[in-house]
Scaffold this motif. Structure first.
Motif, short mmCIF file in Angstrom:
data_model
loop_
_atom_site.label_atom_id
_atom_site.label_comp_id
_atom_site.label_asym_id
_atom_site.label_seq_id
_atom_site.Cartn_x
_atom_site.Cartn_y
_atom_site.Cartn_z
N TYR A 23 3.50 4.37 -5.23
CA TYR A 23 2.93 5.55 -4.58
C TYR A 23 1.48 5.25 -4.14
O TYR A 23 1.10 5.56 -3.02
CB TYR A 23 2.97 6.76 -5.51
CG TYR A 23 2.33 7.97 -4.89
CD1 TYR A 23 3.01 8.73 -3.96
CD2 TYR A 23 1.03 8.33 -5.24
CE1 TYR A 23 2.42 9.83 -3.37
CE2 TYR A 23 0.43 9.44 -4.66
CZ TYR A 23 1.13 10.19 -3.73
OH TYR A 23 0.54 11.26 -3.15
N ARG A 24 0.70 4.65 -5.05
CA ARG A 24 -0.69 4.33 -4.71
C ARG A 24 -0.74 3.34 -3.56
O ARG A 24 -1.54 3.50 -2.64
CB ARG A 24 -1.42 3.74 -5.94
CG ARG A 24 -1.77 4.75 -7.00
CD ARG A 24 -2.74 4.19 -8.03
NE ARG A 24 -2.27 2.97 -8.65
CZ ARG A 24 -1.57 2.89 -9.78
NH1 ARG A 24 -1.22 4.01 -10.41
NH2 ARG A 24 -1.21 1.74 -10.27
N HIS A 25 0.10 2.35 -3.58
CA HIS A 25 0.14 1.34 -2.52
C HIS A 25 0.48 1.99 -1.17
O HIS A 25 -0.17 1.74 -0.16
CB HIS A 25 1.15 0.25 -2.86
CG HIS A 25 1.32 -0.78 -1.80
ND1 HIS A 25 0.39 -1.78 -1.61
CD2 HIS A 25 2.29 -0.97 -0.88
CE1 HIS A 25 0.79 -2.54 -0.60
NE2 HIS A 25 1.94 -2.08 -0.14
N THR A 26 1.49 2.85 -1.18
CA THR A 26 1.91 3.53 0.05
C THR A 26 0.80 4.45 0.55
O THR A 26 0.50 4.46 1.75
CB THR A 26 3.20 4.35 -0.20
OG1 THR A 26 4.20 3.45 -0.69
CG2 THR A 26 3.69 5.01 1.06
N ALA A 27 0.17 5.18 -0.34
CA ALA A 27 -0.90 6.09 0.05
C ALA A 27 -2.07 5.31 0.64
O ALA A 27 -2.65 5.73 1.65
CB ALA A 27 -1.36 6.91 -1.16
N ASP A 28 -2.43 4.19 0.04
CA ASP A 28 -3.53 3.37 0.56
C ASP A 28 -3.24 2.88 1.97
O ASP A 28 -4.10 2.89 2.84
CB ASP A 28 -3.80 2.16 -0.34
CG ASP A 28 -4.42 2.55 -1.68
OD1 ASP A 28 -4.87 3.71 -1.81
OD2 ASP A 28 -4.42 1.70 -2.59
N HIS A 29 -2.02 2.46 2.23
CA HIS A 29 -1.67 1.94 3.55
C HIS A 29 -1.54 3.05 4.59
O HIS A 29 -1.80 2.82 5.76
CB HIS A 29 -0.40 1.09 3.47
CG HIS A 29 -0.65 -0.25 2.86
ND1 HIS A 29 -1.27 -1.26 3.53
CD2 HIS A 29 -0.41 -0.72 1.62
CE1 HIS A 29 -1.39 -2.32 2.74
NE2 HIS A 29 -0.88 -2.01 1.57
N GLN A 30 -1.16 4.24 4.16
CA GLN A 30 -1.11 5.36 5.10
C GLN A 30 -2.51 5.74 5.54
O GLN A 30 -2.75 6.04 6.70
CB GLN A 30 -0.40 6.56 4.47
CG GLN A 30 1.09 6.37 4.38
CD GLN A 30 1.78 7.53 3.68
OE1 GLN A 30 1.14 8.37 3.05
NE2 GLN A 30 3.09 7.57 3.78
N GLU A 31 -3.48 5.69 4.61
CA GLU A 31 -4.87 5.99 4.97
C GLU A 31 -5.40 4.95 5.96
O GLU A 31 -6.06 5.29 6.93
CB GLU A 31 -5.75 5.98 3.71
CG GLU A 31 -5.53 7.19 2.81
CD GLU A 31 -6.37 7.11 1.55
OE1 GLU A 31 -7.28 6.27 1.48
OE2 GLU A 31 -6.08 7.89 0.62
N GLU A 32 -5.07 3.67 5.74
CA GLU A 32 -5.53 2.61 6.64
C GLU A 32 -4.93 2.82 8.03
O GLU A 32 -5.61 2.64 9.03
CB GLU A 32 -5.11 1.23 6.11
CG GLU A 32 -5.88 0.82 4.87
CD GLU A 32 -5.32 -0.45 4.25
OE1 GLU A 32 -4.39 -1.06 4.85
OE2 GLU A 32 -5.80 -0.84 3.17
N SER A 33 -3.66 3.22 8.10
CA SER A 33 -3.02 3.46 9.39
C SER A 33 -3.66 4.63 10.10
O SER A 33 -3.87 4.62 11.30
CB SER A 33 -1.53 3.73 9.19
OG SER A 33 -0.89 2.61 8.66
#
Length: 55
Positions: free
Chosen positions: A39-49
């Motif tokens: 979840y943390r990994h996905t959330a971090d990459h969504q913010e970068e996108s």
């Protein structure tokens, strides 16, 4: 067909004579933490996108 069975039994005998337990490095604690890490990994990459699209 008997040859196949004979070969499988011979393999089983050889394997059982030399097999050793596998030492897992991924513990039950790691497994319990996996959903949160994903979840943390996905959330971090969504913010970068989102940041890249806003620029």
């Amino acid at each position: 067909m008997a040859q196949v069975g004979d070969r499988l039994r011979a393999f089983e005998d050889r394997y059982n004579a030399t097999a050793q337990p596998f030492q897992w490095k991924f513990t039950t604690s790691d497994l319990d933490d996996l959903p949160a890490r994903l979840y943390r990994h996905t959330a971090d990459h969504q913010e970068e996108s989102s940041v890249a699209l806003a620029v």
